[in-house]
Design an enzyme around this catalytic site. Structure first.
Site, mmCIF file in Angstrom:
data_model
loop_
_atom_site.group_PDB
_atom_site.id
_atom_site.type_symbol
_atom_site.label_atom_id
_atom_site.label_comp_id
_atom_site.label_asym_id
_atom_site.label_seq_id
_atom_site.Cartn_x
_atom_site.Cartn_y
_atom_site.Cartn_z
ATOM 1 N N THR A 1 21.212 -60.924 3.071
ATOM 2 C CA THR A 1 22.246 -61.965 3.174
ATOM 3 C C THR A 1 23.605 -61.352 3.457
ATOM 4 O O THR A 1 24.377 -61.856 4.277
ATOM 5 C CB THR A 1 22.292 -62.818 1.891
ATOM 6 N N CYS A 2 23.896 -60.240 2.803
ATOM 7 C CA CYS A 2 25.187 -59.573 2.997
ATOM 8 C C CYS A 2 25.332 -59.100 4.438
ATOM 9 O O CYS A 2 26.377 -59.303 5.071
ATOM 10 C CB CYS A 2 25.320 -58.378 2.051
ATOM 11 N N SER A 3 24.296 -58.464 4.961
ATOM 12 C CA SER A 3 24.345 -57.834 6.273
ATOM 13 C C SER A 3 24.221 -58.807 7.432
ATOM 14 O O SER A 3 24.785 -58.576 8.499
ATOM 15 C CB SER A 3 23.235 -56.792 6.408
#
Length: 162
Positions: free
Chosen positions: A50-52
């Site tokens: 999700t972050c990337s």
């Protein structure tokens, strides 16, 4: 400790990053944010899905628009070491405005009251996902996620608040 909230002055503490000359810098948050409008957005971990694929790309894509609305600095923050944050930042060659900073031991995350215990997943104690808008060190927007959600801390959410 209660999580950081609107109206609070962001606590001072040290964070680390590699500068444009590839030199490791350890600086105080206050030195980066004093007298400026700053977005500090936190993620549970570098290179995580999700972050990337969502959180960071949104801030990179919207950076010019955010800056046009008066934002001076956009800082991506994670409980990782500065070498990991440097390597992660390099995976976004189109990035011109997002600074990748490290809270290696999670001490600043604790000062913010935004710890996320992921020990059961083998990840230790990390940062909750969040986006803060700071105006001369004062929190004017505090969008903090629950658990692993990604519903209130996007670049678009910050743009709506500007």
């Amino acid at each position: 400790m209660a999580p950081i909230a609107v109206g609070d002055v962001v606590p001072d503490g040290s964070i680390s990053f590699f500068d444009e000359n590839d030199q490791l810098q350890t600086v105080s948050v206050h030195s980066l944010a004093a007298g400026k409008k700053v977005i500090l957005f936190g993620v549970p971990g570098a290179f995580t899905p999700t972050c990337s694929m969502q959180h960071v790309p949104g801030f990179i894509e919207k950076a010019e628009e955010l800056k046009s609305k008066g934002v001076d600095e956009i800082i991506c923050f994670s409980v990782n070491d500065p070498f990991v944050m440097k390597a992660w930042g390099k995976t976004y060659p189109e990035n011109k405005h997002v600074k990748f900073v490290a809270d290696g031991s999670g001490e600043y995350t604790k000062l913010l009251g935004l710890e996320l215990d992921l020990k059961s997943k083998g990840l230790g104690v990390r940062s909750r996902r969040f986006a803060l808008l700071l105006d001369n060190l004062k929190v004017t927007v505090a969008n903090v996620e629950s658990g692993g959600e990604f519903t209130v801390s996007s670049a678009d959410d910050i743009l709506k608040a500007l």
